[in-house]
Design a protein around this motif. Structure first.
Motif, mmCIF file in Angstrom:
data_model
loop_
_atom_site.group_PDB
_atom_site.id
_atom_site.type_symbol
_atom_site.label_atom_id
_atom_site.label_comp_id
_atom_site.label_asym_id
_atom_site.label_seq_id
_atom_site.Cartn_x
_atom_site.Cartn_y
_atom_site.Cartn_z
ATOM 1 N N VAL A 1 19.898 92.504 175.267
ATOM 2 C CA VAL A 1 19.522 93.887 174.961
ATOM 3 C C VAL A 1 19.814 94.211 173.493
ATOM 4 O O VAL A 1 18.988 94.824 172.809
ATOM 5 C CB VAL A 1 20.223 94.870 175.924
ATOM 6 N N VAL B 1 12.373 97.419 176.844
ATOM 7 C CA VAL B 1 13.205 97.677 178.030
ATOM 8 C C VAL B 1 12.808 96.713 179.154
ATOM 9 O O VAL B 1 13.664 96.133 179.829
ATOM 10 C CB VAL B 1 13.095 99.155 178.479
ATOM 11 N N TRP C 1 13.276 95.337 167.834
ATOM 12 C CA TRP C 1 12.516 96.584 167.831
ATOM 13 C C TRP C 1 12.679 97.316 166.498
ATOM 14 O O TRP C 1 11.699 97.794 165.922
ATOM 15 C CB TRP C 1 12.950 97.459 169.001
ATOM 16 N N GLY D 1 14.116 93.403 178.325
ATOM 17 C CA GLY D 1 15.552 93.348 178.613
ATOM 18 C C GLY D 1 15.831 93.094 180.086
ATOM 19 O O GLY D 1 16.706 92.301 180.436
ATOM 20 N N ALA E 1 9.425 100.679 172.564
ATOM 21 C CA ALA E 1 10.674 100.826 173.325
ATOM 22 C C ALA E 1 10.491 100.449 174.791
ATOM 23 O O ALA E 1 11.317 99.736 175.368
ATOM 24 C CB ALA E 1 11.195 102.255 173.199
ATOM 25 N N ARG E 2 9.412 100.890 175.414
ATOM 26 C CA ARG E 2 9.171 100.582 176.834
ATOM 27 C C ARG E 2 9.040 99.077 177.060
ATOM 28 O O ARG E 2 9.610 98.517 177.986
ATOM 29 C CB ARG E 2 7.926 101.305 177.322
#
Length: 192
Positions: free
Chosen positions: A172, A116, A179, A119, A112-113
C-alpha cells in the motif's frame, strides 16, 4: 478515462534502483535493524511485477534476494534454519507476487480507486506467497516432527498475520508513492 499503469510507466532505471534499495534496506539485517524496518521483499516483488513486468527483472530481483540471504547466512547462524529444500520455493512464492502485479498492470487505472484495488490484490497475492513459502518450509525443512494439517494450520495462523500484514502495508505504501509520482508526472505534462 484514466490511463493504466502500463500506459504510464515510471522510468525504468530509477524504478529498478528504488526497488533494489528498498529490498536492501529492509532485507539486510544491519540496515533493517538500524532503521527498525520489516522486510519489504513481498512489496518489491509485487510492485516489480506491476511496474516492470519483465521476466529478466524478476530474475534479477531473485538473484538480489538470494545474494542478500547469502550474506546473512555467512554472517549469522541462520543457515541451518533457513536453508533447506524449502528455500527454493521462495521462487514460486515471489513469482506469485510478481505475476499478480504483472497481470494487474494493464488492468489498473492510475487513479486512487485503481490503486486501492491493486492494494487489495496485493494483499491476496501476499497471502498466497506466504502460503507457498510457509507450506514448503513446514513440509520440507525437517524442523517439524510429525507433519499434519492441524500442525500446518497452527504454524500458518501463528506467522501469517505478521508476514501478510507487513507485506500488504508495504504494498500500500509503495502504491501510494506510485500514485503520487504518476500524479506529479501528469501535472508536469499538463504544464508543458
Amino acid at each position: 478515462m484514466h490511463s493504466t499503469l502500463s500506459e504510464r510507466p515510471l522510468p525504468l532505471l530509477p524504478t529498478l534502483a528504488a526497488l533494489a534499495l528498498w529490498m536492501l534496506l529492509t532485507r539486510l539485517p544491519d540496515a533493517s535493524q538500524w532503521l527498525h524496518l520489516r522486510d519489504a521483499s513481498m512489496a518489491v516483488f509485487f510492485l516489480g511485477g506491476l511496474l516492470l513486468r519483465s521476466p529478466l527483472a524478476f530474475a534479477g530481483f531473485i538473484a538480489l534476494a538470494f545474494g542478500i540471504d547469502a550474506v546473512v547466512f555467512a554472517r549469522t547462524d541462520m543457515l541451518h534454519v533457513c536453508l533447506s529444500p524449502a528455500y527454493g520455493f521462495l521462487i514460486p512464492a515471489y513469482g506469485a507476487l510478481w505475476f499478480a502485479g504483472r497481470w494487474l498492470a494493464p488492468r489498473t487505472h492510475a487513479d486512487a480507486r485503481g490503486l486501492v484495488i491493486a492494494g487489495a490484490m496485493g494483499g491476496v497475492a501476499a497471502l498466497l506467497s506466504f502460503a507457498i513459502s510457509n507450506g514448503s518450509f513446514y513440509v520440507l525443512s525437517g524442523l517439524f516432527g510429525a507433519l499434519s494439517v492441524a500442525g500446518f494450520a497452527e504454524q500458518f495462523a501463528r506467522y501469517a498475520p505478521g508476514f501478510v500484514l507487513t507485506g500488504s502495508a508495504w504494498i500500500v505504501l509503495g502504491l501510494a508513492v506510485v500514485w503520487l509520482l504518476q500524479r506529479e508526472a501528469r501535472g508536469v505534462a499538463a504544464r508543458v
